[in-house]
Design a protein around this motif. Structure first.
Motif, short mmCIF file in Angstrom:
data_model
loop_
_atom_site.label_atom_id
_atom_site.label_comp_id
_atom_site.label_asym_id
_atom_site.label_seq_id
_atom_site.Cartn_x
_atom_site.Cartn_y
_atom_site.Cartn_z
N SER A 117 -17.28 18.68 11.42
CA SER A 117 -18.29 18.82 12.48
C SER A 117 -18.46 17.43 13.16
CB SER A 117 -19.61 19.29 11.67
OG SER A 117 -19.95 18.51 10.77
N SER A 118 -19.44 17.46 14.15
CA SER A 118 -19.76 16.15 14.96
C SER A 118 -21.12 16.32 15.21
CB SER A 118 -18.68 15.85 16.18
OG SER A 118 -17.37 15.89 15.74
N TYR A 119 -21.77 15.10 15.35
CA TYR A 119 -23.09 15.10 16.07
C TYR A 119 -23.02 13.94 17.19
CZ TYR A 119 -27.89 14.26 16.26
OH TYR A 119 -29.25 14.31 16.76
N VAL A 120 -23.38 14.31 18.21
CA VAL A 120 -23.09 13.72 19.50
C VAL A 120 -24.71 13.22 19.78
CG1 VAL A 120 -22.49 13.08 21.67
CG2 VAL A 120 -21.03 14.68 20.11
N LEU A 121 -24.99 11.93 19.99
CA LEU A 121 -26.17 11.24 20.26
C LEU A 121 -26.02 10.70 21.95
CD1 LEU A 121 -29.07 10.60 19.40
CD2 LEU A 121 -28.32 8.47 18.57
N SER A 122 -26.58 11.06 22.70
CA SER A 122 -26.44 10.71 24.08
C SER A 122 -27.82 10.08 24.36
CB SER A 122 -26.30 11.79 25.10
OG SER A 122 -27.09 12.69 24.93
N GLY A 123 -27.41 9.15 25.51
CA GLY A 123 -28.81 8.19 25.87
C GLY A 123 -29.27 7.36 24.64
N LEU A 126 -27.12 -0.04 11.02
CA LEU A 126 -27.31 0.17 12.46
C LEU A 126 -28.30 1.63 12.36
CD1 LEU A 126 -23.82 -0.33 13.77
CD2 LEU A 126 -25.89 -2.22 13.85
N LYS A 127 -29.20 1.54 13.21
CA LYS A 127 -29.98 2.75 13.33
C LYS A 127 -29.91 3.09 14.85
CE LYS A 127 -34.04 5.36 12.71
NZ LYS A 127 -35.41 5.74 12.02
N PHE A 128 -29.42 4.08 15.36
CA PHE A 128 -29.53 4.44 16.83
C PHE A 128 -30.42 5.69 17.13
CE2 PHE A 128 -25.19 2.80 15.80
CZ PHE A 128 -24.84 1.92 16.96
N GLU A 129 -31.11 5.65 18.12
CA GLU A 129 -31.87 6.67 18.72
C GLU A 129 -31.82 6.95 19.77
OE1 GLU A 129 -36.28 5.85 17.84
OE2 GLU A 129 -35.86 6.40 15.51
N GLY A 130 -31.81 8.22 20.51
CA GLY A 130 -31.54 8.42 21.78
C GLY A 130 -32.27 9.67 22.35
N ILE A 131 -31.82 10.28 23.72
CA ILE A 131 -32.52 11.14 24.25
C ILE A 131 -32.03 12.65 23.66
CG2 ILE A 131 -32.69 12.18 26.66
CD1 ILE A 131 -32.00 9.39 27.66
N ALA A 132 -30.98 12.97 23.22
CA ALA A 132 -30.51 14.08 22.91
C ALA A 132 -29.42 14.04 21.83
CB ALA A 132 -29.93 15.03 23.99
N GLY A 133 -29.38 14.91 20.77
CA GLY A 133 -28.53 14.90 19.69
C GLY A 133 -28.01 16.35 19.65
N ASP A 134 -26.60 16.55 19.60
CA ASP A 134 -26.17 17.85 19.65
C ASP A 134 -25.00 17.90 18.59
OD1 ASP A 134 -27.49 19.07 22.13
OD2 ASP A 134 -26.46 17.57 23.19
#
Length: 115
Positions: free
Chosen positions: A81-87, A105-113
């Motif tokens: 499986s994959s999780y894609v974090l955009s923005g 590293l901690k990334f946050e974003g607009i959308a995660g799918d």
């Protein structure tokens, strides 16, 4: 027959693969629920994120990571499986340790799918 559910993971930042130690976290849900009284709950949106322990190699994209405010971070997990974090953008303090070259590293974003 056994089924692979954990193991080697991959992280890509705008298509560029990072070297990681395997410690990857992604949310399973985009909401948090809390019971108010039995049978009734409230729901809050959660911020999409990816946490990872990367290794600061010679070609580590430091400038891209600290300056990026609209990145796409892809976590490919061992189960396929994959999780894609955009923005996406880095949050909290990004630092590297000298004894093992680990960068948390901690990334946050607009959308995660999930895909």
């Amino acid at each position: 027959m056994g089924q692979k559910v954990a193991g080697t993971c991959y992280i890509k930042v705008d298509g560029e693969q990072l070297t990681i130690t395997g410690a990857v976290e992604c949310p399973l849900s985009d909401v948090k629920r809390e019971t108010i009284v039995r049978g009734h709950y409230k729901e809050e949106d959660l911020i999409p994120f990816i946490n990872v322990d990367a290794v600061k190699t010679r070609n580590f994209p430091r400038a891209k990571l600290v300056n990026g405010t609209n990145m796409t971070i892809t976590a490919e997990l061992a189960d396929g499986s994959s999780y894609v974090l955009s923005g996406a953008y880095l949050v909290d303090e990004a630092k590297v340790t000298g004894d093992d070259a680990k960068a948390a590293l901690k990334f946050e974003g607009i959308a995660g799918d999930w895909q």
